[in-house]
Write a protein that holds these residues in place. Structure first.
Motif, PDB file in Angstrom:
ATOM      1  N   ILE A 140     -42.451 -98.675  36.808  1.00  0.00           N
ATOM      2  CA  ILE A 140     -43.327 -97.807  37.609  1.00  0.00           C
ATOM      3  C   ILE A 140     -44.485 -98.605  38.187  1.00  0.00           C
ATOM      4  O   ILE A 140     -44.829 -98.482  39.356  1.00  0.00           O
ATOM      5  N   VAL A 141     -45.091 -99.423  37.325  1.00  0.00           N
ATOM      6  CA  VAL A 141     -46.304-100.143  37.691  1.00  0.00           C
ATOM      7  C   VAL A 141     -46.214-101.559  37.139  1.00  0.00           C
ATOM      8  O   VAL A 141     -45.726-101.761  36.020  1.00  0.00           O
ATOM      9  N   VAL A 180     -35.863 -92.543  39.645  1.00  0.00           N
ATOM     10  CA  VAL A 180     -36.646 -92.722  40.873  1.00  0.00           C
ATOM     11  C   VAL A 180     -37.455 -91.458  41.142  1.00  0.00           C
ATOM     12  O   VAL A 180     -38.654 -91.517  41.465  1.00  0.00           O
ATOM     13  N   GLU A 181     -36.826 -90.302  40.968  1.00  0.00           N
ATOM     14  CA  GLU A 181     -37.547 -89.037  41.147  1.00  0.00           C
ATOM     15  C   GLU A 181     -38.654 -88.891  40.114  1.00  0.00           C
ATOM     16  O   GLU A 181     -39.750 -88.429  40.427  1.00  0.00           O
ATOM     17  N   TRP A 182     -38.369 -89.276  38.871  1.00  0.00           N
ATOM     18  CA  TRP A 182     -39.394 -89.233  37.826  1.00  0.00           C
ATOM     19  C   TRP A 182     -40.580 -90.119  38.191  1.00  0.00           C
ATOM     20  O   TRP A 182     -41.733 -89.724  38.043  1.00  0.00           O
ATOM     21  N   ARG A 183     -40.287 -91.321  38.670  1.00  0.00           N
ATOM     22  CA  ARG A 183     -41.342 -92.252  39.056  1.00  0.00           C
ATOM     23  C   ARG A 183     -42.228 -91.653  40.144  1.00  0.00           C
ATOM     24  O   ARG A 183     -43.465 -91.688  40.055  1.00  0.00           O
ATOM     25  N   ARG A 185     -42.627 -88.530  40.887  1.00  0.00           N
ATOM     26  CA  ARG A 185     -43.311 -87.345  40.371  1.00  0.00           C
ATOM     27  C   ARG A 185     -44.568 -87.719  39.583  1.00  0.00           C
ATOM     28  O   ARG A 185     -45.560 -86.989  39.578  1.00  0.00           O
ATOM     29  N   LEU A 186     -44.504 -88.874  38.907  1.00  0.00           N
ATOM     30  CA  LEU A 186     -45.619 -89.287  38.054  1.00  0.00           C
ATOM     31  C   LEU A 186     -46.681 -90.098  38.793  1.00  0.00           C
ATOM     32  O   LEU A 186     -47.759 -90.347  38.246  1.00  0.00           O
ATOM     33  N   LYS A 187     -46.415 -90.494  40.015  1.00  0.00           N
ATOM     34  CA  LYS A 187     -47.322 -91.386  40.741  1.00  0.00           C
ATOM     35  C   LYS A 187     -48.754 -90.853  40.778  1.00  0.00           C
ATOM     36  O   LYS A 187     -49.724 -91.602  40.566  1.00  0.00           O
ATOM     37  N   ILE A 199     -45.206 -99.378  41.957  1.00  0.00           N
ATOM     38  CA  ILE A 199     -43.999 -99.957  42.557  1.00  0.00           C
ATOM     39  C   ILE A 199     -43.268 -98.845  43.314  1.00  0.00           C
ATOM     40  O   ILE A 199     -42.690 -97.945  42.700  1.00  0.00           O
ATOM     41  N   ALA A 200     -43.297 -98.923  44.618  1.00  0.00           N
ATOM     42  CA  ALA A 200     -42.807 -97.810  45.444  1.00  0.00           C
ATOM     43  C   ALA A 200     -41.315 -97.881  45.740  1.00  0.00           C
ATOM     44  O   ALA A 200     -40.704 -96.856  46.056  1.00  0.00           O
ATOM     45  N   SER A 201     -40.727 -99.058  45.667  1.00  0.00           N
ATOM     46  CA  SER A 201     -39.320 -99.180  46.053  1.00  0.00           C
ATOM     47  C   SER A 201     -38.570-100.085  45.082  1.00  0.00           C
ATOM     48  O   SER A 201     -38.636-101.307  45.174  1.00  0.00           O
TER      49      SER A 201
END
Length: 264
Positions: A140-141, A180-183, A185-187, A199-201
């Motif tokens: 994610i980050v 990817v959807e979880w990531r 959603r949590l942004k 990390i966007a992609s």
């Protein structure tokens, strides 16, 4: 054939399936090659991973005295948000803490028994996911120090689990998730200090474990209590050896025990 040595966590190689290696003092065992073999394990003694003495293991392979003294067992290991090396503040050994804390860290999502958030050094990807028995994971980050990773994990724990249900993981009672959807959603819940490191992609990493048969009702082997055990190895997942009678043995949780292995 028999082998003997002090347990440390199994080393792994990212492959299809994951390759597992048990490293003993004088031997190097590829556990994948032992699937289907009958293995007898016998407790010999303790051997603290720091002092090397035959003293009861307290946690993480260390005797109680060493656990509360050495930097490798500081509170910030399990709670990265307590890291202070970025401030130049020492916990137990500032030189060691700078070496470990002041390097790139990853906040990730892993799906082993459920989707959970975790932290690891960038150099430990995907090893950390393998050790947790995750069949899929995503970053994610990526932040420059352990502290930023820690406060991000704390913030996200309000919205996603931070623990693995080891029984569910070993039974392979899991569902695929769109990480990817979880990531995404949590942004919005990532702390301001870490937003720029989002990390966007990227895509999920998928992991395959060497398991012939998953346990229906996993029962954990306590080598101190039982002293010896014999069973047929049918799988390895996370840091667990899985046997044909549903017995499972967590190698990492038993670091510091000297075990004799007899392989039939």
């Amino acid at each position: 054939m028999f082998y003997q040595g002090v347990l440390t966590k199994m080393q792994t190689e990212f492959a299809e399936p994951i390759q597992y290696y048990l490293i003993l003092k004088n031997d190097f065992l590829n556990m994948n090659q032992l699937l289907g073999k009958t293995i007898t394990m016998e407790f010999v003694k303790y051997q603290c991973l720091k002092c090397g003495l035959d003293k009861p293991i307290y946690r993480q392979g260390f005797c109680k005295e060493d656990f509360f003294d050495i930097p490798q067992a500081g509170d910030w290991i399990m709670r990265p948000e307590l890291s202070t090396a970025h401030l130049g503040k020492e916990d137990r050994d500032l030189e060691y803490e700078k070496k470990v804390q002041l390097q790139p860290h990853i906040v990730y999502l892993a799906n082993s028994s459920n989707v959970k958030v975790g932290v690891t050094r960038k150099a430990q990807v995907p090893t950390r996911w393998i050790d947790q028995g995750a069949h899929e994971a995503i970053e994610i980050v990526e932040v420059p120090n352990r502290y930023l990773a820690g406060i991000t994990e704390v913030a996200l724990k309000d919205y996603v689990a931070d623990k693995t249900n080891w029984r569910k993981m070993l039974k392979n009672d899991i569902e695929d998730e769109n990480l990817v959807e979880w990531r995404e959603r949590l942004k919005s819940h990532i702390p301001d200090e870490a937003q720029e490191y989002y990390i966007a992609s990227n895509s999920e990493t998928h992991l395959e474990f060497p398991v012939q048969k998953y346990p229906v009702k996993p029962k954990s082997l306590n080598m101190i209590k039982e002293q010896s055990y014999t069973g047929t190895l049918v799988g390895v997942k996370g840091q667990y050896l899985i046997f044909n009678d549903d017995t499972v043995f967590n190698v990492r949780a038993n670091e510091g025990l000297v075990i004799k292995f007899t392989i039939a």
